[in-house]
Write a protein that holds these residues in place. Structure first.
Motif, PDB file in Angstrom:
ATOM      1  N   GLY A  84     103.249  64.026  62.225  1.00 57.03           N
ATOM      2  CA  GLY A  84     101.983  64.708  62.433  1.00 57.03           C
ATOM      3  C   GLY A  84     101.523  64.765  63.876  1.00 57.03           C
ATOM      4  O   GLY A  84     100.538  65.418  64.189  1.00 57.03           O
ATOM      5  N   ILE A  85     102.231  64.081  64.771  1.00 55.49           N
ATOM      6  CA  ILE A  85     101.797  64.074  66.170  1.00 55.49           C
ATOM      7  C   ILE A  85     102.076  65.441  66.804  1.00 55.49           C
ATOM      8  O   ILE A  85     103.185  65.946  66.701  1.00 55.49           O
ATOM      9  CB  ILE A  85     102.533  62.953  66.953  1.00 55.49           C
ATOM     10  CG1 ILE A  85     102.107  61.592  66.410  1.00 55.49           C
ATOM     11  CG2 ILE A  85     102.219  63.043  68.440  1.00 55.49           C
ATOM     12  CD1 ILE A  85     102.777  60.425  67.096  1.00 55.49           C
ATOM     13  N   PRO A  86     101.066  66.045  67.449  1.00 50.69           N
ATOM     14  CA  PRO A  86     101.253  67.371  68.028  1.00 50.69           C
ATOM     15  C   PRO A  86     102.296  67.382  69.139  1.00 50.69           C
ATOM     16  O   PRO A  86     102.516  66.363  69.809  1.00 50.69           O
ATOM     17  CB  PRO A  86      99.877  67.709  68.610  1.00 50.69           C
ATOM     18  CG  PRO A  86      98.938  66.740  68.057  1.00 50.69           C
ATOM     19  CD  PRO A  86      99.709  65.537  67.655  1.00 50.69           C
ATOM     20  N   SER A  87     102.899  68.544  69.335  1.00 47.85           N
ATOM     21  CA  SER A  87     104.027  68.610  70.255  1.00 47.85           C
ATOM     22  C   SER A  87     103.603  68.410  71.712  1.00 47.85           C
ATOM     23  O   SER A  87     104.374  67.894  72.525  1.00 47.85           O
ATOM     24  CB  SER A  87     104.774  69.915  70.014  1.00 47.85           C
ATOM     25  OG  SER A  87     104.677  70.783  71.067  1.00 47.85           O
ATOM     26  N   VAL A  88     102.353  68.762  72.058  1.00 46.79           N
ATOM     27  CA  VAL A  88     101.928  68.575  73.444  1.00 46.79           C
ATOM     28  C   VAL A  88     101.858  67.069  73.777  1.00 46.79           C
ATOM     29  O   VAL A  88     102.107  66.660  74.917  1.00 46.79           O
ATOM     30  CB  VAL A  88     100.579  69.280  73.705  1.00 46.79           C
ATOM     31  CG1 VAL A  88      99.436  68.612  72.978  1.00 46.79           C
ATOM     32  CG2 VAL A  88     100.277  69.357  75.177  1.00 46.79           C
ATOM     33  N   VAL A  89     101.576  66.253  72.760  1.00 49.44           N
ATOM     34  CA  VAL A  89     101.548  64.809  72.973  1.00 49.44           C
ATOM     35  C   VAL A  89     102.954  64.297  73.286  1.00 49.44           C
ATOM     36  O   VAL A  89     103.151  63.430  74.142  1.00 49.44           O
ATOM     37  CB  VAL A  89     100.960  64.091  71.741  1.00 49.44           C
ATOM     38  CG1 VAL A  89     100.989  62.591  71.908  1.00 49.44           C
ATOM     39  CG2 VAL A  89      99.543  64.564  71.485  1.00 49.44           C
ATOM     40  N   PHE A  90     103.949  64.882  72.616  1.00 45.28           N
ATOM     41  CA  PHE A  90     105.328  64.517  72.940  1.00 45.28           C
ATOM     42  C   PHE A  90     105.707  64.952  74.347  1.00 45.28           C
ATOM     43  O   PHE A  90     106.512  64.311  75.008  1.00 45.28           O
ATOM     44  CB  PHE A  90     106.290  65.116  71.911  1.00 45.28           C
ATOM     45  CG  PHE A  90     106.366  64.328  70.648  1.00 45.28           C
ATOM     46  CD1 PHE A  90     107.110  63.161  70.595  1.00 45.28           C
ATOM     47  CD2 PHE A  90     105.678  64.716  69.519  1.00 45.28           C
ATOM     48  CE1 PHE A  90     107.176  62.416  69.445  1.00 45.28           C
ATOM     49  CE2 PHE A  90     105.735  63.977  68.358  1.00 45.28           C
ATOM     50  CZ  PHE A  90     106.485  62.822  68.324  1.00 45.28           C
ATOM     51  N   GLY A  91     105.101  66.070  74.772  1.00 47.48           N
ATOM     52  CA  GLY A  91     105.325  66.495  76.151  1.00 47.48           C
ATOM     53  C   GLY A  91     104.826  65.444  77.129  1.00 47.48           C
ATOM     54  O   GLY A  91     105.483  65.122  78.123  1.00 47.48           O
ATOM     55  N   TYR A  92     103.665  64.879  76.818  1.00 52.54           N
ATOM     56  CA  TYR A  92     103.115  63.799  77.640  1.00 52.54           C
ATOM     57  C   TYR A  92     104.082  62.616  77.661  1.00 52.54           C
ATOM     58  O   TYR A  92     104.408  62.081  78.722  1.00 52.54           O
ATOM     59  CB  TYR A  92     101.749  63.391  77.083  1.00 52.54           C
ATOM     60  CG  TYR A  92     101.159  62.158  77.707  1.00 52.54           C
ATOM     61  CD1 TYR A  92     100.348  62.240  78.837  1.00 52.54           C
ATOM     62  CD2 TYR A  92     101.421  60.892  77.182  1.00 52.54           C
ATOM     63  CE1 TYR A  92      99.816  61.115  79.424  1.00 52.54           C
ATOM     64  CE2 TYR A  92     100.897  59.758  77.761  1.00 52.54           C
ATOM     65  CZ  TYR A  92     100.090  59.868  78.876  1.00 52.54           C
ATOM     66  OH  TYR A  92      99.571  58.754  79.456  1.00 52.54           O
ATOM     67  N   PHE A  93     104.552  62.221  76.473  1.00 53.13           N
ATOM     68  CA  PHE A  93     105.503  61.099  76.391  1.00 53.13           C
ATOM     69  C   PHE A  93     106.710  61.361  77.279  1.00 53.13           C
ATOM     70  O   PHE A  93     107.148  60.492  78.033  1.00 53.13           O
ATOM     71  CB  PHE A  93     106.002  60.903  74.948  1.00 53.13           C
ATOM     72  CG  PHE A  93     104.960  60.393  74.009  1.00 53.13           C
ATOM     73  CD1 PHE A  93     103.923  59.590  74.467  1.00 53.13           C
ATOM     74  CD2 PHE A  93     105.016  60.694  72.658  1.00 53.13           C
ATOM     75  CE1 PHE A  93     102.955  59.114  73.601  1.00 53.13           C
ATOM     76  CE2 PHE A  93     104.054  60.224  71.782  1.00 53.13           C
ATOM     77  CZ  PHE A  93     103.032  59.438  72.258  1.00 53.13           C
ATOM     78  N   ALA A  94     107.240  62.595  77.181  1.00 52.66           N
ATOM     79  CA  ALA A  94     108.458  62.919  77.916  1.00 52.66           C
ATOM     80  C   ALA A  94     108.237  62.807  79.419  1.00 52.66           C
ATOM     81  O   ALA A  94     109.007  62.168  80.129  1.00 52.66           O
ATOM     82  CB  ALA A  94     108.921  64.329  77.556  1.00 52.66           C
ATOM     83  N   LEU A  95     107.143  63.405  79.879  1.00 51.27           N
ATOM     84  CA  LEU A  95     106.937  63.508  81.317  1.00 51.27           C
ATOM     85  C   LEU A  95     106.425  62.202  81.907  1.00 51.27           C
ATOM     86  O   LEU A  95     106.823  61.800  83.004  1.00 51.27           O
ATOM     87  CB  LEU A  95     105.939  64.642  81.590  1.00 51.27           C
ATOM     88  CG  LEU A  95     105.992  65.265  82.974  1.00 51.27           C
ATOM     89  CD1 LEU A  95     107.350  65.856  83.234  1.00 51.27           C
ATOM     90  CD2 LEU A  95     104.922  66.351  83.075  1.00 51.27           C
ATOM     91  N   ILE A  96     105.532  61.525  81.199  1.00 54.40           N
ATOM     92  CA  ILE A  96     104.842  60.382  81.769  1.00 54.40           C
ATOM     93  C   ILE A  96     105.541  59.065  81.434  1.00 54.40           C
ATOM     94  O   ILE A  96     105.498  58.110  82.204  1.00 54.40           O
ATOM     95  CB  ILE A  96     103.367  60.326  81.276  1.00 54.40           C
ATOM     96  CG1 ILE A  96     102.701  61.681  81.399  1.00 54.40           C
ATOM     97  CG2 ILE A  96     102.581  59.256  82.009  1.00 54.40           C
ATOM     98  CD1 ILE A  96     102.483  62.187  82.791  1.00 54.40           C
ATOM     99  N   THR A  97     106.167  58.985  80.270  1.00 52.55           N
ATOM    100  CA  THR A  97     106.761  57.710  79.860  1.00 52.55           C
ATOM    101  C   THR A  97     108.283  57.712  79.990  1.00 52.55           C
ATOM    102  O   THR A  97     108.855  56.798  80.584  1.00 52.55           O
ATOM    103  CB  THR A  97     106.387  57.395  78.391  1.00 52.55           C
ATOM    104  OG1 THR A  97     105.000  57.650  78.216  1.00 52.55           O
ATOM    105  CG2 THR A  97     106.690  55.949  78.069  1.00 52.55           C
ATOM    106  N   ILE A  98     108.921  58.743  79.448  1.00 57.14           N
ATOM    107  CA  ILE A  98     110.379  58.677  79.336  1.00 57.14           C
ATOM    108  C   ILE A  98     111.076  59.005  80.658  1.00 57.14           C
ATOM    109  O   ILE A  98     111.993  58.294  81.080  1.00 57.14           O
ATOM    110  CB  ILE A  98     110.870  59.592  78.199  1.00 57.14           C
ATOM    111  CG1 ILE A  98     110.346  59.035  76.875  1.00 57.14           C
ATOM    112  CG2 ILE A  98     112.387  59.683  78.175  1.00 57.14           C
ATOM    113  CD1 ILE A  98     110.642  59.853  75.679  1.00 57.14           C
ATOM    114  N   THR A  99     110.613  60.074  81.342  1.00 53.65           N
ATOM    115  CA  THR A  99     111.284  60.433  82.594  1.00 53.65           C
ATOM    116  C   THR A  99     111.252  59.304  83.635  1.00 53.65           C
ATOM    117  O   THR A  99     112.294  58.993  84.226  1.00 53.65           O
ATOM    118  CB  THR A  99     110.695  61.740  83.161  1.00 53.65           C
ATOM    119  OG1 THR A  99     110.907  62.782  82.211  1.00 53.65           O
ATOM    120  CG2 THR A  99     111.359  62.127  84.457  1.00 53.65           C
TER     121      THR A  99
END
Lengths: 307, 304
Positions: free
Chosen positions: A129-144
């Protein structure tokens, strides 16, 4: 409670009910036909705009060109790089979501205690249920940043972190659908396997998985199709440099992030860039449509009944 | 004879009994490893989800305040807030619901209860199944071509709401059909036997019985619409809005768009603002889902 008894065809209330039914039928038919109208609308809208696009750009250049630079001179409209970018991210995502999704599904259906299961299930639904823009945040801010520590040559925008988050996003799809498929297999089949002396590994891979294979394959196809259409996370994480590369650490561009890039800028209505949106969207639409129909076909044609 | 026969058609019967004992140890080890891997993978995912959420929390919590909720977006992070996007989201969702709810439930009811079986019904069902799988950005393009250009609604709340309405329509139809399907056939037959028309059966018995099921599904669809970003970018939700919409034809921004905008900025403070925005978004979705859970558990008319 309504009293329907003792009505005859001459009754006023009966006549009224008949008329009401006729009227409501018309209204509801219109609602149902709207869904068909949406599909036709999508296809017609895409086709009409694509026609304008292909008046300006010859189709061989579009489909076989290997350079995609529609926004600056000299313009190139070769769609292959962004299709490749989409495939790269989607395949990378599948490399994560298939082992994770199947492992979780097997764990939940075969090994987990009911209590563990009742905790894990809602968490996985939460993930879905987590929106895709939140995953964008995860990708850019946490994972990269984390990737940069491990692999210093990682670019700020890279295909790898996009693949990872899209993979995480599509795990619930594979795990839920496969879990359903595993659980629909009768217990007796597993017990027969164990009674023959098979280990849990052998039962999983030689009894459960083959018996549920259509559900598993359908879930993977649907997850792949979802990864292809995924937009926000990919736009934020993968960047906007269309290229044909196998290097996951570089910035790439997907079809969806191209669409976002163009619509974020001031694209004049009626320009080639504007129409290129529709050409790219048409490819996206037909690819995902193909995979969705394919998944449906797999489910229908290869379903085995165990009753 | 053991290993070689495993590729036969009946792989589940491939002579496990005749393994040699060293082989048996290997198989047992493999099985243990396999079980542990599956468990480890599952816990790893849960751990990852927890870590990601914790990361958002630790970044966003310091920025959450009343000012954050009541200020407009600004160039200065300290003065930025989500007032415009919060109101924009509410407006868009209100329009989405007014459009998609009646149409979706109507279409689902018609398909499940009133429509005669046949090719047309199969076709529409397949069509709806496929529509549910169309990428959301394609709906954005549809909204751009139809609502923004053809109907000339411009980049307004109305265009955005209707676009999201089209997006969740197939989902609402599917959940409606599923909850109607769970109503026992005997209720329909009893009412029909008493002389009710088909529509009366639906109106007085079937719909009230499946009410909470439909509502749960609708709420989940709406929470999907709240988090949706890509289609709204295409129909022109813009991030720099310093007023709240007053009519359906006003320009707007929504919470996910604001988050997208903040994440894309290079400054660290804006990333933390984005995290705070995400917390608000997740809180709204959590509340909505809580309503769904409460409704699901509430006593409803049951006929079993």
């Amino acid at each position: 409670m309504k009293n329907f008894s003792l009505v005859t065809s001459q009754d006023r209330s009966y006549q009224l009910a008949i008329w009401e039914q006729r009227a409501i039928r018309v209204v509801l038919t219109a609602c149902a036909l709207l869904s068909v109208a949406i599909t036709i609308g999508i296809i017609v809208m895409l086709m009409v705009h694509c026609r304008y696009f292909f008046l300006e750009v010859p189709w061989p250049q579009f489909f076989f060109g290997t350079k995609w630079a529609p926004l600056f001179e000299p313009r190139h409209f070769g769609v292959l790089p962004i299709i490749w970018g989409t495939l790269l991210v989607s395949l990378g995502a599948c490399a994560i979501s298939i082992p994770f999704g199947l492992g979780i599904a097997l764990f939940l259906s075969e090994f987990a205690k009911p209590r563990t299961r009742s905790i894990f299930k809602p968490i996985i639904e939460l993930l879905a249920g987590i929106p895709s823009v939140v995953f964008g945040y995860f990708a850019l801010i946490t994972i990269t940043p984390a990737l940069k520590i491990i692999l210093p040559q990682t670019e700020v925008f890279n295909a790898l972190s996009a693949s990872i988050v899209v993979g995480i996003m599509t795990i619930p799809m594979i795990s839920s659908l496969s879990d359903d498929a595993f659980r629909s297999i009768p217990r007796s089949l597993r017990e027969a396997g164990y009674a023959m002396g098979a280990t849990s590994f052998e039962v999983s891979f030689q009894v459960v998985l083959p018996a549920a294979i259509s559900g598993v394959i359908a879930s993977i196809i649907l997850a792949f199709s979802r990864a292809i259409g995924e937009t926000m996370a990919v736009t934020l994480a993968a960047g906007a440099s269309p290229k044909l590369t196998l290097n996951f650490l570089e910035s790439i561009q997907t079809m969806t992030s191209y669409i976002v890039q163009v619509s974020m800028g001031d694209t004049p209505h009626g320009s080639v860039e504007y129409y290129s949106l529709f050409a790219v969207a048409a490819i996206l639409f037909f690819i995902t449509l193909f995979f969705n129909i394919f998944a449906d076909f797999v489910l229908r044609k290869t379903r085995i009944s165990y009753i | 004879m053991a290993r070689h026969q495993e590729n036969q058609d009946n792989s589940s019967q491939s002579g496990f009994l005749f393994e040699e004992s060293t082989n048996l140890q290997r198989r047992r080890l493999l099985a243990t490893l396999f079980r542990r891997t599956c468990r480890a993978i599952s816990y790893l995912l849960v751990g990852m989800v927890c870590y990601l959420l914790w990361d958002v929390f630790s970044d966003g919590i310091p920025w959450l305040s009343w000012d954050f909720l009541t200020h407009y977006a600004s160039r200065l992070p300290e003065k930025s807030g989500i007032k415009a996007s919060l109101f924009g989201s509410l407006w868009v969702i209100a329009i989405t619901i007014t459009f998609a709810l009646p149409v979706g439930i109507g279409a689902g009811t018609y398909l499940e209860e009133l429509m005669p079986e046949g090719k047309l019904k199969d076709l529409i069902s397949l069509n709806i199944q496929n529509l549910a799988g169309v990428p959301s950005i394609v709906y954005g393009i549809l909204g751009l071509a139809i609502f923004v250009r053809t109907f000339n609604f411009g980049t307004s709340v109305l265009s955005g709401g209707l676009t999201l309405g089209l997006l969740i329509l197939p989902i609402i139809i599917i959940v409606t059909r599923e909850s109607l399907r769970s109503v026992p056939q005997s209720i329909r037959q009893a009412a029909l036997a008493m002389g009710a028309t088909e529509w009366q059966v639906v109106k007085y018995y079937v719909l009230p019985t499946s009410f909470s099921g439909i509502l749960t599904g609708v709420i989940l669809a709406v929470s999907r619409a709240i988090g949706e970003t890509a289609p709204l970018i295409l129909v022109g939700a813009v991030a720099y809005i310093r007023y709240t919409p007053d009519s359906p034809l006003d320009a707007y921004t929504t919470l996910p768009i604001q988050i997208y905008n903040w994440v894309g900025k290079p400054k660290q403070e804006f990333h933390e603002l984005a995290a705070a925005g995400i917390l608000v978004l997740l809180a709204i979705m959590f509340l909505i889902n809580l309503v769904a859970i409460v409704l699901r558990q509430r006593k409803q008319k049951t006929y079993i």
